[in-house]
Design a protein around this motif. Structure first.
Motif, PDB file in Angstrom:
ATOM      1  N   THR A   1       3.146  -0.730   5.604  1.00 21.54           N
ATOM      2  CA  THR A   1       1.837  -1.388   5.561  1.00 21.54           C
ATOM      3  C   THR A   1       1.443  -1.542   4.099  1.00 21.54           C
ATOM      4  OG1 THR A   1       0.653   0.730   5.679  1.00 21.54           O
ATOM      5  CG2 THR A   1       1.080  -0.406   7.764  1.00 21.54           C
TER       6      THR A   1
ATOM      7  N   ARG B   1      13.920   3.084  11.849  1.00 21.91           N
ATOM      8  CA  ARG B   1      12.530   2.963  12.297  1.00 21.91           C
ATOM      9  C   ARG B   1      11.568   2.872  11.107  1.00 21.91           C
ATOM     10  NH1 ARG B   1      12.234   5.149  17.552  1.00 21.91           N
ATOM     11  NH2 ARG B   1      14.278   4.903  18.537  1.00 21.91           N
TER      12      ARG B   1
ATOM     13  N   ARG C   1       5.967  10.347   6.808  1.00 25.12           N
ATOM     14  CA  ARG C   1       4.987   9.282   6.541  1.00 25.12           C
ATOM     15  C   ARG C   1       4.239   9.591   5.243  1.00 25.12           C
ATOM     16  NH1 ARG C   1       1.039   8.185  11.308  1.00 25.12           N
ATOM     17  NH2 ARG C   1       2.817   6.895  12.007  1.00 25.12           N
TER      18      ARG C   1
ATOM     19  N   GLY D   1       8.691   1.653   8.993  1.00 22.75           N
ATOM     20  CA  GLY D   1       7.461   0.895   9.157  1.00 22.75           C
ATOM     21  C   GLY D   1       6.671   0.869   7.868  1.00 22.75           C
TER      22      GLY D   1
END
Length: 511
Positions: free
Chosen positions: A239, A235, A164, A237
């Motif tokens: 933002t 997966r 991340r 993700g």
């Protein structure tokens, strides 16, 4: 105990005696050797490329960098991030000689696959990346020079890695996880000037595999084999990103030029059914001599010849003084010997300062004019190289003078000086000896003092052969100067303590 006036008088007398045509010509020839050989090296090097050579990429601080990778990316605003699961990381390596056209499965230790936030797709732009490597576990790297370690281990089907990266203004933070639930912070990077809209995404790259080929008496030369890395992610993700734009596949730097890429596995990214596969080769990090760039000290090829001249001048300055005892002259006093040391050190230092101060900037200008990338150095480092190397030459002159004073015979002192100073300096600068013995020679001999000339930096995250033959001294410059200073101080102290005697007169009479 001589007074200050006596010492100054002795120094003036020795300077007057030193200014003989032969000695001045010798010192001038030492300076010319440094200048001429350095400029010949610079003029003899030209970039070899079809048409106009592309400029070497430079990083945010202006230094040369290596910036080549495959990038699957999209726009990112001032705040946001990406979370992914890396499920597979594989690679290929060119087969070792003589089968250059064969490819075998495998990952080199610094192959990289992961996520990155970057100031566009221009080579050399600011970035922060979180990745899994082929042999060094999870790393967070940013702006080419910085490398932070995460957990060890690689990626397998039963042990995927979660990564991340989050952005908050100019600050990027990296976290890793084994299960996507419990996260561990790897590091934080500040990227000044990161634009309002940056690029965020997935990347893969793989530097060349360094192979050492035997040469000389145990030395090695370097060969680099082409490699490639493939990362498979799911997966994903996001933002703070542009949801309408979708993914874009780019290659930063050159790609798809090898036969393997053209016919078997092209570089780039592919998104399919929730899975993104990125394939790439190259590297992201500092650039150095291993990438074809030239460090400024490569213009100092004439230093060995100058060193030899200085040794001969200094030894003969001492032995000539002791020779007069045979003819009934006054013995050489400690004050006189100390004055000789001051004079020969000062003359050598000024000679070196002028020669180095001319050849380095001139040589760098010529190399750049010929299209050769030169590894940049700070002004402070440049001053250290010029002043420090001139000081090392001066210390060598004092050491040689002390040897001449101790042995009283040039025929004995000169070979010893050459064997202990010039020879270690020369044989370690070429791939003749094995790396181990070469490093020890530059630790324990007076040649260690010439670590002052090194500007190359050894980066652990860069694949390179960090050895004396490629320009890397085993000691930092200050420690090398300390070794040389120790030799010079001890020998000069012994020479000052040794009184002239009948054995010295007999030795001098045989000159």
């Amino acid at each position: 105990m001589p007074s200050t006036h006596d010492i100054l008088h002795a120094v003036r007398r020795e300077w007057t005696g030193f200014r003989r045509p032969g000695r001045l010509i010798a010192m001038a020839s030492a300076a010319l050797a440094v200048i001429v050989l350095g400029l010949l090296y610079a003029f003899g090097n030209h970039a070899n490329c079809d048409g106009l050579c592309a400029a070497a990429p430079t990083g945010p601080d202006g230094s040369l960098v290596h910036d080549q990778f495959s990038f699957m990316h999209r726009d990112l605003g001032r705040n946001g991030g990406i979370t992914v699961r890396l499920t597979s990381m594989t690679g290929t390596i060119t087969y070792p000689p003589p089968h250059h056209d064969q490819i075998v499965p495998g990952l080199v230790p610094w192959a990289k696959a992961g996520i990155i936030i970057k100031d566009g797709v221009r080579q050399g732009s600011s970035y922060a990346a979180l990745m899994v490597t082929g042999g060094h576990g999870v790393r967070m790297q940013y702006d080419y020079r910085h490398d932070l370690a995460g957990s060890a281990g690689g990626v397998s089907a039963g042990s995927p890695r979660w990564l991340r990266l989050t952005r908050s203004g100019d600050t990027v933070t990296g976290h890793e996880s084994a299960d996507g639930e419990r996260w561990t912070k790897v590091g934080t990077a500040r990227l000044p000037g990161l634009p309002e809209t940056a690029q965020i995404g997935l990347f893969a790259t793989s530097p060349g595999d360094l192979t050492l080929v035997p040469a000389g008496l145990g030395g090695t030369t370097e060969q680099v084999r082409w490699t490639q890395a493939v990362g498979v992610f799911d997966r994903v993700g996001l933002t703070g990103t542009d949801t309408a734009g979708g993914w874009r596949s780019d290659t930063v730097g050159e790609a798809n030029r090898t036969d393997w890429e053209k016919t078997r596995q092209a570089a780039g990214g592919v998104a399919k059914g929730g899975t993104i596969t990125v394939t790439g080769s190259g590297d992201i990090g500092p650039s150095g001599a291993e990438d074809g760039a030239q460090p400024v000290e490569r213009t100092l090829g004439g230093l060995a010849l100058a060193l030899l001249v200085v040794l001969v001048v200094a030894v003969r300055l001492a032995t000539t003084a002791y020779r007069r005892e045979v003819t009934g002259g006054a013995p050489v006093t400690r004050t006189e010997l100390a004055a000789k040391a001051m004079v020969v050190a000062a003359v050598t230092f000024v000679t070196g300062l002028l020669a180095l101060g001319i050849v380095m900037p001139a040589g760098v200008t010529v190399l750049k004019g010929n299209g050769i990338p030169v590894i940049g150095t700070s002004a402070l480092t440049g001053v250290r190289v010029v002043v420090g190397t001139a000081a090392a030459l001066a210390l060598v002159a004092v050491l040689a003078l002390a040897l001449g004073a101790l042995l009283r015979r040039a025929r004995a002192a000169i070979p010893i000086a050459v064997l202990t100073i010039v020879l270690p300096y020369v044989v370690t600068s070429v791939p003749l000896l094995a790396d181990g013995p070469a490093r020890w020679l530059l630790r324990v001999t007076p040649a260690a003092g010439f670590a002052t000339r090194q500007t190359l930096v050894a980066y652990p995250q860069v694949v390179a052969h960090y050895a004396p033959s490629t320009g890397y001294f085993p000691l930092p410059w200050w420690a090398g100067v300390g070794v040389l200073s120790g030799y010079a101080a001890v020998l000069l102290a012994l020479a000052l303590r040794r009184p002239p005697g009948s054995d010295a007169r007999r030795s001098a009479s045989r000159e």
